[in-house]
Design a protein around this motif. Structure first.
Motif, PDB file in Angstrom:
ATOM      1  N   UNK A  48       0.796  -1.209   0.000  1.00  0.00           N
ATOM      2  CA  UNK A  48       0.000   0.000   0.000  1.00  0.00           C
ATOM      3  C   UNK A  48       0.836   1.269   0.000  1.00  0.00           C
ATOM      4  N   UNK A  49       2.121   1.117   0.246  1.00  0.00           N
ATOM      5  CA  UNK A  49       3.011   2.267   0.288  1.00  0.00           C
ATOM      6  C   UNK A  49       3.495   2.696  -1.088  1.00  0.00           C
ATOM      7  N   UNK A  50       4.492   3.583  -1.088  1.00  0.00           N
ATOM      8  CA  UNK A  50       4.980   4.104  -2.350  1.00  0.00           C
ATOM      9  C   UNK A  50       6.494   4.275  -2.302  1.00  0.00           C
ATOM     10  N   UNK A  51       7.065   4.268  -3.491  1.00  0.00           N
ATOM     11  CA  UNK A  51       8.489   4.537  -3.679  1.00  0.00           C
ATOM     12  C   UNK A  51       8.648   5.282  -4.991  1.00  0.00           C
ATOM     13  N   UNK A  52       9.722   6.020  -5.096  1.00  0.00           N
ATOM     14  CA  UNK A  52      10.052   6.689  -6.346  1.00  0.00           C
ATOM     15  C   UNK A  52      11.461   6.312  -6.749  1.00  0.00           C
ATOM     16  N   UNK A  53      11.581   5.722  -7.917  1.00  0.00           N
ATOM     17  CA  UNK A  53      12.881   5.371  -8.471  1.00  0.00           C
ATOM     18  C   UNK A  53      13.323   6.457  -9.446  1.00  0.00           C
ATOM     19  N   UNK A  54      14.624   6.663  -9.502  1.00  0.00           N
ATOM     20  CA  UNK A  54      15.180   7.568 -10.498  1.00  0.00           C
ATOM     21  C   UNK A  54      16.401   6.930 -11.126  1.00  0.00           C
ATOM     22  N   UNK A  55      16.696   7.342 -12.327  1.00  0.00           N
ATOM     23  CA  UNK A  55      17.836   6.787 -13.052  1.00  0.00           C
ATOM     24  C   UNK A  55      18.408   7.878 -13.933  1.00  0.00           C
ATOM     25  N   UNK A  56      19.679   8.169 -13.721  1.00  0.00           N
ATOM     26  CA  UNK A  56      20.337   9.239 -14.455  1.00  0.00           C
ATOM     27  C   UNK A  56      21.363   8.661 -15.421  1.00  0.00           C
ATOM     28  N   UNK A  57      21.317   9.131 -16.643  1.00  0.00           N
ATOM     29  CA  UNK A  57      22.323   8.779 -17.641  1.00  0.00           C
ATOM     30  C   UNK A  57      23.405   9.845 -17.642  1.00  0.00           C
ATOM     31  N   UNK A  58      24.650   9.395 -17.685  1.00  0.00           N
ATOM     32  CA  UNK A  58      25.757  10.344 -17.689  1.00  0.00           C
ATOM     33  C   UNK A  58      26.836   9.879 -18.656  1.00  0.00           C
ATOM     34  N   UNK A  59      27.708  10.800 -19.003  1.00  0.00           N
ATOM     35  CA  UNK A  59      28.771  10.489 -19.952  1.00  0.00           C
ATOM     36  C   UNK A  59      28.659  11.354 -21.186  1.00  0.00           C
ATOM     37  N   UNK A  60      29.336  10.922 -22.238  1.00  0.00           N
ATOM     38  CA  UNK A  60      29.340  11.681 -23.480  1.00  0.00           C
ATOM     39  C   UNK A  60      28.151  11.233 -24.333  1.00  0.00           C
ATOM     40  N   UNK A  61      27.057  11.972 -24.186  1.00  0.00           N
ATOM     41  CA  UNK A  61      25.784  11.595 -24.783  1.00  0.00           C
ATOM     42  C   UNK A  61      25.343  12.640 -25.795  1.00  0.00           C
ATOM     43  N   UNK A  62      24.990  12.159 -26.985  1.00  0.00           N
ATOM     44  CA  UNK A  62      24.442  13.052 -27.999  1.00  0.00           C
ATOM     45  C   UNK A  62      22.931  13.172 -27.827  1.00  0.00           C
ATOM     46  N   UNK A  63      22.290  12.033 -27.701  1.00  0.00           N
ATOM     47  CA  UNK A  63      20.839  12.044 -27.549  1.00  0.00           C
ATOM     48  C   UNK A  63      20.387  10.756 -26.874  1.00  0.00           C
ATOM     49  N   UNK A  64      19.194  10.832 -26.293  1.00  0.00           N
ATOM     50  CA  UNK A  64      18.561   9.678 -25.650  1.00  0.00           C
ATOM     51  C   UNK A  64      17.183   9.504 -26.249  1.00  0.00           C
ATOM     52  N   UNK A  65      16.890   8.296 -26.699  1.00  0.00           N
ATOM     53  CA  UNK A  65      15.588   8.016 -27.275  1.00  0.00           C
ATOM     54  C   UNK A  65      14.689   7.492 -26.153  1.00  0.00           C
ATOM     55  N   UNK A  66      14.179   6.304 -26.278  1.00  0.00           N
ATOM     56  CA  UNK A  66      13.286   5.778 -25.249  1.00  0.00           C
ATOM     57  C   UNK A  66      14.049   5.443 -23.970  1.00  0.00           C
ATOM     58  N   UNK A  67      13.367   5.603 -22.848  1.00  0.00           N
ATOM     59  CA  UNK A  67      13.881   5.195 -21.539  1.00  0.00           C
ATOM     60  C   UNK A  67      12.809   4.331 -20.880  1.00  0.00           C
ATOM     61  N   UNK A  68      13.252   3.441 -20.034  1.00  0.00           N
ATOM     62  CA  UNK A  68      12.251   2.565 -19.436  1.00  0.00           C
ATOM     63  C   UNK A  68      12.738   1.883 -18.174  1.00  0.00           C
ATOM     64  N   UNK A  69      11.801   1.198 -17.551  1.00  0.00           N
ATOM     65  CA  UNK A  69      12.080   0.412 -16.358  1.00  0.00           C
ATOM     66  C   UNK A  69      11.641  -1.027 -16.597  1.00  0.00           C
ATOM     67  N   UNK A  70      12.484  -1.956 -16.207  1.00  0.00           N
ATOM     68  CA  UNK A  70      12.194  -3.375 -16.253  1.00  0.00           C
ATOM     69  C   UNK A  70      12.366  -3.914 -14.837  1.00  0.00           C
ATOM     70  N   UNK A  71      11.834  -5.088 -14.618  1.00  0.00           N
ATOM     71  CA  UNK A  71      12.050  -5.720 -13.316  1.00  0.00           C
ATOM     72  C   UNK A  71      12.188  -7.221 -13.479  1.00  0.00           C
ATOM     73  N   UNK A  72      12.887  -7.800 -12.514  1.00  0.00           N
ATOM     74  CA  UNK A  72      13.013  -9.254 -12.457  1.00  0.00           C
ATOM     75  C   UNK A  72      12.695  -9.689 -11.049  1.00  0.00           C
TER      76      UNK A  72
END
Length: 120
Positions: A14-38
């Motif tokens: 019933x609770x909540x969490x917030x995940x974040x994910x930052x891309x870093x490095x020499x990046x020109x562009x980012x297309x799709x981003x997503x979350x997967x789980x196992x």
């Protein structure tokens, strides 16, 4: 280029969490981003995905409870998880399609995974 995920932890059902994910490095562009789980004993599955234009799609099991968003200026994707259930327990991985500096194609990159545990 690397992805670094934050925000996992232990929460009651019933609770909540917030995940974040930052891309870093020499990046020109980012297309799709997503979350997967196992989850334990299961295959990796797509949880949510967001395009560079903001279009989203979700696994049926999380629709109405999870929200994916992104901040393109910060190269960061978020996953707001509400009304968590024990069956949401899994290692969550972020993914992004990135065009690195000096390369002409998009390549998939993965974060290190962050554990989410939902107790009943």
């Amino acid at each position: 280029v690397q992805l670094q995920a934050f925000g996992g932890g232990l929460v009651q059902a019933g609770g909540f969490l917030r995940l974040s994910c930052e891309a870093s490095g020499f990046i020109v562009s980012i297309n799709a981003m997503g979350w997967y789980r196992r989850a334990p004993g299961k295959q990796r599955e797509l949880v949510a995905r967001i395009t560079s234009g903001g279009d989203t799609n979700y696994a049926d099991s999380v629709k109405g409870r999870f929200t994916i968003s992104r901040d393109n200026a910060k190269n960061t994707v978020y996953l707001q998880m509400n009304s968590l259930k024990p069956e949401d327990t899994a290692v969550y991985y972020c993914n992004a399609q990135i065009k690195p500096t000096g390369l002409s194609n998009l390549y998939p990159y993965w974060g290190q995974g962050t554990l989410v545990t939902v107790s009943s």
